[in-house]
Design a protein around this motif. Structure first.
Motif, PDB file in Angstrom:
ATOM      1  N   UNK A   1     105.299  25.740  37.817  1.00 20.33           N
ATOM      2  CA  UNK A   1     105.007  27.164  37.972  1.00 20.33           C
ATOM      3  C   UNK A   1     106.273  28.006  37.785  1.00 20.33           C
TER       4      UNK A   1
ATOM      5  N   UNK B   1     106.249  34.818  39.890  1.00 21.86           N
ATOM      6  CA  UNK B   1     104.837  34.542  39.699  1.00 21.86           C
ATOM      7  C   UNK B   1     104.449  33.254  40.428  1.00 21.86           C
TER       8      UNK B   1
ATOM      9  N   UNK C   1     103.538  30.732  43.448  1.00 23.23           N
ATOM     10  CA  UNK C   1     102.887  30.674  44.749  1.00 23.23           C
ATOM     11  C   UNK C   1     103.764  29.859  45.692  1.00 23.23           C
ATOM     12  N   UNK C   2     103.967  30.333  46.899  1.00 18.78           N
ATOM     13  CA  UNK C   2     104.847  29.602  47.826  1.00 18.78           C
ATOM     14  C   UNK C   2     104.199  28.340  48.368  1.00 18.78           C
ATOM     15  N   UNK C   3     104.467  27.216  47.740  1.00 25.38           N
ATOM     16  CA  UNK C   3     103.887  25.951  48.214  1.00 25.38           C
ATOM     17  C   UNK C   3     105.004  24.939  48.489  1.00 25.38           C
TER      18      UNK C   3
ATOM     19  N   UNK D   1     105.357  29.556  32.113  1.00 32.85           N
ATOM     20  CA  UNK D   1     105.008  29.069  33.453  1.00 32.85           C
ATOM     21  C   UNK D   1     103.578  28.559  33.506  1.00 32.85           C
ATOM     22  N   UNK D   2     103.328  27.734  34.510  1.00 28.31           N
ATOM     23  CA  UNK D   2     101.962  27.312  34.830  1.00 28.31           C
ATOM     24  C   UNK D   2     101.413  28.256  35.886  1.00 28.31           C
ATOM     25  N   UNK D   3     100.195  28.711  35.695  1.00 24.03           N
ATOM     26  CA  UNK D   3      99.538  29.573  36.684  1.00 24.03           C
ATOM     27  C   UNK D   3      98.693  28.691  37.596  1.00 24.03           C
ATOM     28  N   UNK D   4      98.991  28.756  38.874  1.00 21.66           N
ATOM     29  CA  UNK D   4      98.296  27.893  39.838  1.00 21.66           C
ATOM     30  C   UNK D   4      97.174  28.646  40.540  1.00 21.66           C
TER      31      UNK D   4
ATOM     32  N   UNK E   1      96.745  29.240  49.791  1.00 22.50           N
ATOM     33  CA  UNK E   1      97.436  30.528  49.878  1.00 22.50           C
ATOM     34  C   UNK E   1      96.452  31.613  49.455  1.00 22.50           C
TER      35      UNK E   1
ATOM     36  N   UNK F   1     109.881  33.360  51.197  1.00 27.37           N
ATOM     37  CA  UNK F   1     109.082  32.829  50.093  1.00 27.37           C
ATOM     38  C   UNK F   1     107.638  33.332  50.092  1.00 27.37           C
TER      39      UNK F   1
ATOM     40  N   UNK G   1     105.866  37.373  47.405  1.00 31.94           N
ATOM     41  CA  UNK G   1     105.906  37.009  45.989  1.00 31.94           C
ATOM     42  C   UNK G   1     106.306  38.181  45.106  1.00 31.94           C
TER      43      UNK G   1
ATOM     44  N   UNK H   1     101.634  36.300  50.051  1.00 34.98           N
ATOM     45  CA  UNK H   1     100.572  35.297  49.934  1.00 34.98           C
ATOM     46  C   UNK H   1     100.742  34.243  51.021  1.00 34.98           C
TER      47      UNK H   1
ATOM     48  N   UNK I   1      97.858  38.254  33.962  1.00 34.18           N
ATOM     49  CA  UNK I   1      99.304  38.326  33.979  1.00 34.18           C
ATOM     50  C   UNK I   1      99.816  38.905  32.668  1.00 34.18           C
TER      51      UNK I   1
END
Lengths: 161, 161
Positions: free
Chosen positions: A24, A157, A159-161, B62-65, B72, B101, B104, B120, B157
């Motif tokens: 991500x 962009x 996500x906080x994981x 980027x990868x969108x999760x 979240x 974190x 976002x 988030x 996005x």
DNA sequence: ACTGAAAGACGTCGAAT
DNA sequence: ATTCGACGTCTTTCAGT
């Protein structure tokens, strides 16, 4: 590349999470590079990523563009209320908003307003034009209050994981 | 004196724009596929994309999760004012916020508030914890007003170009 | 600036431990 | 669940137009 929608919940282990965190931020990492970072060989990493895609944890892969360079440097948050809250009016509003390309995000929110829109345009003149000719054309808007972004402090962009 | 091409302004033609539009929706398209869509061979497309990356029009890939699947699913917009508007206080706030974190996005905004945060977290309990233990630790916050996202209508996005 | 071709790297998947 | 090995495809570059 095509993803099959599969909404099952998976048990993600620590390695899955690390892969997601890396992807991500930079999806150009090769399977080889990812494998090196999690101390595995390419095959299991490849299969894990495919699994995460199929299960929907990874929705898609995108290029992040520079808004300023592309003449969309003005970001505006617009709080909107509807005149009435019937299902028909709400549905129509949603339909109208989705078709406005300047609106990059739209949320149904709690509080004094009904919707929050994030809008990206070139400059104040373009925003004026958007409000008058595009947002103004949307039916049943009761009030609209604009908040202008003066500076971007943080925009990950991720996500906080 | 020599200029490095990074961050310079380029003249983008229609093909460049079409490539950007496609890549910001799906960056997994191969050079071959892109080439077919703009009716060119792979070489010029490859070179155009590299040029767009070097010039900064493409910032990253980027990868969108899926936030929901990753626990979240609660998004909150938080309007914040500072107690005072000195440079020192502002800088300290920015520094503190960037390190959280859960935040976002963070913007310096016009209007009644100073900053708008997009946060988030997993759920309301996690948000309470965030406010008490993380946001509460940030110095010089005068007031903080939370707006909760009940539904996502649109979230592309993609920049409207 | 574009086309076409060619070399090397990577994604991809089967078989094996 | 991981390693190895092989194939097809993509990236990347280089002549030629």
């Amino acid at each position: 590349m095509r993803f099959i929608e599969n909404n099952s919940a998976l048990a993600l282990d620590d390695i899955d999470l690390r892969l997601l965190r890396m992807l991500q931020v930079n999806s150009n990492l090769t399977t080889k590079e990812l494998a090196a970072k999690v101390n595995l060989s390419t095959t299991p990493v490849f299969e894990r990523v495919k699994k995460l895609e199929k299960a929907g944890y990874i929705k898609n892969y995108i290029a992040v563009l520079d808004a300023e360079k592309l003449n969309k440097g003005l970001m505006v948050f617009c709080n909107v209320t509807l005149k009435a809250h019937t299902r028909a009016i709400g549905n129509q509003f949603v339909k109208d908003i989705v078709s406005l390309e300047e609106v990059v995000e739209c949320y149904n929110i709690s509080g004094d307003y009904d919707f929050l829109l994030k809008i990206m345009v070139k400059d104040m003149k373009a925003y004026q034009n958007f409000v008058l000719n595009h947002l103004g054309g949307v039916k049943n808007i009761g009030s609209a209050q604009s908040t202008f972004v003066m500076g971007e402090i943080k925009n990950s962009y991720a996500i906080p994981i």
